[in-house]
Design a protein around this motif. Structure first.
Motif, short mmCIF file in Angstrom:
data_model
loop_
_atom_site.label_atom_id
_atom_site.label_comp_id
_atom_site.label_asym_id
_atom_site.label_seq_id
_atom_site.Cartn_x
_atom_site.Cartn_y
_atom_site.Cartn_z
N LEU A 157 13.10 51.82 17.13
CA LEU A 157 13.94 52.97 16.81
C LEU A 157 15.31 52.44 16.41
CD1 LEU A 157 13.01 55.30 19.81
CD2 LEU A 157 12.03 55.29 17.50
N VAL A 158 15.87 52.97 15.33
CA VAL A 158 17.16 52.51 14.81
C VAL A 158 18.13 53.68 14.79
CG1 VAL A 158 18.33 51.50 12.82
CG2 VAL A 158 15.99 50.78 13.38
N GLY A 159 19.24 53.52 15.51
CA GLY A 159 20.25 54.57 15.59
C GLY A 159 19.95 55.57 16.69
N GLY A 160 20.86 56.51 16.88
CA GLY A 160 20.67 57.54 17.89
C GLY A 160 20.71 57.00 19.30
N SER A 161 20.35 57.84 20.25
CA SER A 161 20.45 57.47 21.66
C SER A 161 19.41 56.43 22.09
CB SER A 161 20.30 58.72 22.53
OG SER A 161 19.01 59.28 22.36
N ASP A 220 18.44 53.78 20.22
CA ASP A 220 18.57 52.60 19.36
C ASP A 220 18.10 51.34 20.07
OD1 ASP A 220 19.42 51.26 16.96
OD2 ASP A 220 21.14 50.51 18.10
N GLY A 221 17.23 50.58 19.41
CA GLY A 221 16.74 49.33 19.94
C GLY A 221 15.46 49.43 20.75
N ASP A 242 15.93 63.59 19.88
CA ASP A 242 16.39 62.90 18.68
C ASP A 242 15.21 62.78 17.73
OD1 ASP A 242 19.03 62.48 19.36
OD2 ASP A 242 18.67 60.50 20.22
N TYR A 267 13.48 60.92 14.58
CA TYR A 267 13.46 59.67 13.84
C TYR A 267 12.44 59.79 12.71
CZ TYR A 267 16.17 57.55 17.58
OH TYR A 267 17.15 57.23 18.47
N CYS A 304 10.22 50.89 10.64
CA CYS A 304 11.12 51.29 11.71
C CYS A 304 11.21 52.81 11.64
CB CYS A 304 12.51 50.65 11.57
SG CYS A 304 13.53 51.32 10.25
N ARG A 362 14.07 55.54 11.72
CA ARG A 362 15.53 55.66 11.60
C ARG A 362 15.95 57.05 12.07
NH1 ARG A 362 18.93 52.26 9.91
NH2 ARG A 362 17.37 51.11 8.71
N TRP A 363 17.02 57.09 12.88
CA TRP A 363 17.54 58.34 13.43
C TRP A 363 18.02 59.26 12.33
CZ3 TRP A 363 22.67 60.39 14.06
CH2 TRP A 363 22.74 61.45 14.96
#
Length: 68
Positions: free
Chosen positions: A9-13, A15-16, A45, A47, A60, A62-63
Motif C-alpha cells: 500500500l502506498v500513501g494514506g494511513s 503506507d508501507g 482508505d 487504494y 502496488c 496507491r491511496w
C-alpha cells in the motif's frame, strides 16, 4: 484454491503495509482495496491498483482518499 500475491500500500494511513489478495482467473488482483481502520468501512482508505512492471506482474495499491 486461488493464487495469491502480496501487494504494498502506498500513501494514506496504511503506507508501507502489505496486503495479500487473490488473483482472478486472468492472474490479476482486484482493482481496488479498502483498508478498514478503527472507524469501520465508513472511514476506510481507498487504494487503487497501479502497475509497477507489467512484464513482471508487479503492482502496488496507491491511496486515492477516504470513503465518505
Amino acid at each position: 484454491m486461488a493464487a495469491t500475491v502480496e501487494i504494498p500500500l502506498v500513501g494514506g494511513s496504511a503506507d508501507g503495509q502489505l496486503v495479500t489478495v487473490e488473483l482472478d482467473p486472468n492472474d490479476r488482483p482486484p482493482l481496488t482495496h479498502h483498508h478498514v481502520g478503527s472507524g469501520g468501512l465508513a472511514e476506510a482508505d481507498i487504494y487503487e491498483l497501479e502497475s509497477i512492471d507489467a512484464q513482471a506482474q508487479q503492482w502496488c495499491y496507491r491511496w486515492r482518499g477516504q470513503a465518505v
